[in-house]
Design a protein around this motif. Structure first.
Motif, PDB file in Angstrom:
ATOM      1  N   GLY A  75     -11.721   3.081  -3.935  1.00  0.00           N
ATOM      2  CA  GLY A  75     -10.862   3.927  -3.116  1.00  0.00           C
ATOM      3  C   GLY A  75      -9.735   3.148  -2.468  1.00  0.00           C
ATOM      4  O   GLY A  75      -8.602   3.640  -2.371  1.00  0.00           O
ATOM      5  N   MET A  76     -10.022   1.929  -2.028  1.00  0.00           N
ATOM      6  CA  MET A  76      -8.977   1.081  -1.447  1.00  0.00           C
ATOM      7  C   MET A  76      -7.902   0.780  -2.475  1.00  0.00           C
ATOM      8  O   MET A  76      -6.697   0.863  -2.182  1.00  0.00           O
ATOM      9  CB  MET A  76      -9.596  -0.219  -0.919  1.00  0.00           C
ATOM     10  CG  MET A  76     -10.485  -0.048   0.289  1.00  0.00           C
ATOM     11  SD  MET A  76     -11.443  -1.545   0.701  1.00  0.00           S
ATOM     12  CE  MET A  76     -10.114  -2.717   1.026  1.00  0.00           C
ATOM     13  N   GLY A  90      -1.287   4.352  -4.780  1.00  0.00           N
ATOM     14  CA  GLY A  90      -0.714   5.683  -4.637  1.00  0.00           C
ATOM     15  C   GLY A  90      -1.482   6.760  -5.385  1.00  0.00           C
ATOM     16  O   GLY A  90      -0.997   7.883  -5.550  1.00  0.00           O
ATOM     17  N   GLU A  91      -2.700   6.442  -5.832  1.00  0.00           N
ATOM     18  CA  GLU A  91      -3.526   7.415  -6.541  1.00  0.00           C
ATOM     19  C   GLU A  91      -4.504   8.065  -5.560  1.00  0.00           C
ATOM     20  O   GLU A  91      -4.651   7.635  -4.420  1.00  0.00           O
ATOM     21  CB  GLU A  91      -4.291   6.721  -7.669  1.00  0.00           C
ATOM     22  CG  GLU A  91      -3.384   6.038  -8.678  1.00  0.00           C
ATOM     23  CD  GLU A  91      -4.158   5.182  -9.671  1.00  0.00           C
ATOM     24  OE1 GLU A  91      -5.406   5.114  -9.536  1.00  0.00           O
ATOM     25  OE2 GLU A  91      -3.531   4.569 -10.558  1.00  0.00           O
ATOM     26  N   SER A  92      -5.190   9.109  -6.031  1.00  0.00           N
ATOM     27  CA  SER A  92      -6.132   9.824  -5.161  1.00  0.00           C
ATOM     28  C   SER A  92      -7.464   9.094  -5.105  1.00  0.00           C
ATOM     29  O   SER A  92      -8.089   8.847  -6.144  1.00  0.00           O
ATOM     30  CB  SER A  92      -6.348  11.244  -5.687  1.00  0.00           C
ATOM     31  OG  SER A  92      -7.356  11.902  -4.927  1.00  0.00           O
ATOM     32  N   PRO A  93      -7.940   8.776  -3.891  1.00  0.00           N
ATOM     33  CA  PRO A  93      -9.231   8.089  -3.763  1.00  0.00           C
ATOM     34  C   PRO A  93     -10.377   9.038  -3.413  1.00  0.00           C
ATOM     35  O   PRO A  93     -11.488   8.576  -3.163  1.00  0.00           O
ATOM     36  CB  PRO A  93      -8.967   7.128  -2.606  1.00  0.00           C
ATOM     37  CG  PRO A  93      -8.080   7.926  -1.698  1.00  0.00           C
ATOM     38  CD  PRO A  93      -7.233   8.816  -2.601  1.00  0.00           C
ATOM     39  N   TRP A  94     -10.124  10.341  -3.381  1.00  0.00           N
ATOM     40  CA  TRP A  94     -11.096  11.268  -2.806  1.00  0.00           C
ATOM     41  C   TRP A  94     -12.415  11.296  -3.566  1.00  0.00           C
ATOM     42  O   TRP A  94     -13.484  11.386  -2.968  1.00  0.00           O
ATOM     43  CB  TRP A  94     -10.496  12.672  -2.715  1.00  0.00           C
ATOM     44  CG  TRP A  94      -9.426  12.771  -1.673  1.00  0.00           C
ATOM     45  CD1 TRP A  94      -8.090  12.983  -1.873  1.00  0.00           C
ATOM     46  CD2 TRP A  94      -9.586  12.617  -0.258  1.00  0.00           C
ATOM     47  NE1 TRP A  94      -7.412  12.985  -0.671  1.00  0.00           N
ATOM     48  CE2 TRP A  94      -8.302  12.767   0.331  1.00  0.00           C
ATOM     49  CE3 TRP A  94     -10.681  12.379   0.574  1.00  0.00           C
ATOM     50  CZ2 TRP A  94      -8.102  12.681   1.705  1.00  0.00           C
ATOM     51  CZ3 TRP A  94     -10.486  12.288   1.944  1.00  0.00           C
ATOM     52  CH2 TRP A  94      -9.210  12.435   2.488  1.00  0.00           C
ATOM     53  N   LEU A  95     -12.369  11.254  -4.887  1.00  0.00           N
ATOM     54  CA  LEU A  95     -13.610  11.266  -5.656  1.00  0.00           C
ATOM     55  C   LEU A  95     -14.437  10.018  -5.365  1.00  0.00           C
ATOM     56  O   LEU A  95     -15.659  10.094  -5.155  1.00  0.00           O
ATOM     57  CB  LEU A  95     -13.304  11.359  -7.148  1.00  0.00           C
ATOM     58  CG  LEU A  95     -14.533  11.341  -8.085  1.00  0.00           C
ATOM     59  CD1 LEU A  95     -15.461  12.493  -7.756  1.00  0.00           C
ATOM     60  CD2 LEU A  95     -14.107  11.373  -9.544  1.00  0.00           C
ATOM     61  N   VAL A 110       0.847  -1.194   0.000  1.00  0.00           N
ATOM     62  CA  VAL A 110       0.000   0.000   0.000  1.00  0.00           C
ATOM     63  C   VAL A 110       0.880   1.241   0.000  1.00  0.00           C
ATOM     64  O   VAL A 110       1.757   1.393   0.858  1.00  0.00           O
ATOM     65  CB  VAL A 110      -0.935   0.009   1.230  1.00  0.00           C
ATOM     66  CG1 VAL A 110      -1.760   1.287   1.267  1.00  0.00           C
ATOM     67  CG2 VAL A 110      -1.845  -1.211   1.200  1.00  0.00           C
ATOM     68  N   GLU A 111       0.638   2.123  -0.938  1.00  0.00           N
ATOM     69  CA  GLU A 111       1.424   3.354  -1.046  1.00  0.00           C
ATOM     70  C   GLU A 111       0.978   4.397  -0.018  1.00  0.00           C
ATOM     71  O   GLU A 111       1.780   5.173   0.476  1.00  0.00           O
ATOM     72  CB  GLU A 111       1.293   3.939  -2.454  1.00  0.00           C
ATOM     73  CG  GLU A 111       1.902   3.073  -3.545  1.00  0.00           C
ATOM     74  CD  GLU A 111       3.415   3.006  -3.442  1.00  0.00           C
ATOM     75  OE1 GLU A 111       4.014   3.955  -2.903  1.00  0.00           O
ATOM     76  OE2 GLU A 111       3.984   1.995  -3.888  1.00  0.00           O
ATOM     77  N   LEU A 148      -8.784   4.765   5.664  1.00  0.00           N
ATOM     78  CA  LEU A 148      -9.995   5.569   5.538  1.00  0.00           C
ATOM     79  C   LEU A 148     -10.982   4.933   4.565  1.00  0.00           C
ATOM     80  O   LEU A 148     -12.199   4.928   4.805  1.00  0.00           O
ATOM     81  CB  LEU A 148      -9.626   6.980   5.067  1.00  0.00           C
ATOM     82  CG  LEU A 148     -10.805   7.936   4.821  1.00  0.00           C
ATOM     83  CD1 LEU A 148     -11.589   8.167   6.108  1.00  0.00           C
ATOM     84  CD2 LEU A 148     -10.307   9.268   4.245  1.00  0.00           C
ATOM     85  N   SER A 149     -10.480   4.372   3.493  1.00  0.00           N
ATOM     86  CA  SER A 149     -11.353   3.700   2.513  1.00  0.00           C
ATOM     87  C   SER A 149     -12.025   2.480   3.135  1.00  0.00           C
ATOM     88  O   SER A 149     -13.209   2.209   2.873  1.00  0.00           O
ATOM     89  CB  SER A 149     -10.541   3.288   1.283  1.00  0.00           C
ATOM     90  OG  SER A 149      -9.959   4.406   0.649  1.00  0.00           O
TER      91      SER A 149
END
Length: 256
Positions: free
Chosen positions: A208-209, A215-220, A131-132, A139-140
């Motif tokens: 999101g996980m 290492g990418e953005s999961p916010w959306l 996990v990056e 949080l995911s």
């Protein structure tokens, strides 16, 4: 403040009950490991490490989904069998506020399956979870837990009026693995069923996980997951009032 205390007390009492329940223990301890083993055995044939990691992340969330859909959908039915559903409905506390902490306690038990599945995949299949971004990954997982609990809340509310609706949770268990993209990429699903995937909050939580792990953005994904979960809560709260009021008005509240 009184409502928060009621929710906290109900949550804690139900959590202690579930921890000593043989059925919930079997559902939370054994089932996730069985499902993860089956999924990874299928992917192991390809010999692709990335595919194994994809399945391992999805399998970690499968246990929460299973413990929630099966248990929450039978929650009201178990109260009916015990002869306590009348007391719950007649209590001064709103019916939805009684069910909500119970489904959250069930989802908390499901959190164990995430850790157990990750360790199981490592020990049995040598799939190390790389996990990056661990904070966003955790949080995911929490978002998946909360929104699946709210989905279970919605399922449990429908069972107060319709006795056979408890079977809906069992019927959704295995299709949910596919529709939420736990073990199969959504790109492989027919276009006709994709809208069903989009209205299931775990779909976005698992995305999101995977994004956090890469290492990418999961916010959306997490924002959509949260909005869908709030939709579950609003619909369940509205249905809880409507179904019980309708049954009382028509004198059809046959609980036992």
């Amino acid at each position: 403040m009184i409502r928060l205390r009621q929710l906290a007390v109900c949550y804690w009492l139900q959590l202690k009950i579930l921890l000593f329940s043989p059925f919930e223990g079997f559902l939370a301890v054994v089932f996730p490991l069985m499902f993860a083993t089956a999924a990874l055995l299928v992917y192991q044939v390809s010999g692709d490490p990335e595919a194994m990691l994809y399945a391992a992340i999805g399998a970690a969330a499968m246990g929460i989904w299973t413990s929630q859909t099966v248990s929450a959908s039978t929650l009201v039915q178990r109260e009916r069998w015990a002869g306590t559903l009348e007391l719950v409905v007649a209590a001064p506390t709103r019916f939805s506020l009684v069910l909500l902490p119970i489904t959250f306690a069930m989802a908390t038990i499901g959190l164990y399956s995430v850790v157990a599945t990750i360790l199981w995949n490592w020990w049995l299949f040598d799939v190390r979870l790389e996990v990056e971004n661990w904070p966003l990954f955790v949080l995911s997982i929490l978002m998946a837990t909360i929104t699946i609990a709210l989905f279970g809340f919605l399922l449990s509310v429908t069972a107060v009026r319709y006795r056979t609706s408890w079977a809906l949770g069992a019927a959704l268990e295995y299709p949910g693995w596919l529709l939420c993209g736990f073990v199969v990429p959504l790109d492989l699903l027919p276009d006709a069923v994709l809208p069903l995937s989009w209205i299931l909050a775990p779909t976005w939580a698992v995305e999101g996980m995977r994004a956090s792990a890469a290492g990418e953005s999961p916010w959306l994904d997490l924002a959509i997951c949260g909005l869908v979960g709030l939709g579950y809560a609003a619909l369940a709260a509205w249905l809880g009032v409507r179904l019980i009021d309708s049954a009382r008005r028509d004198a059809t509240l046959a609980l036992t």
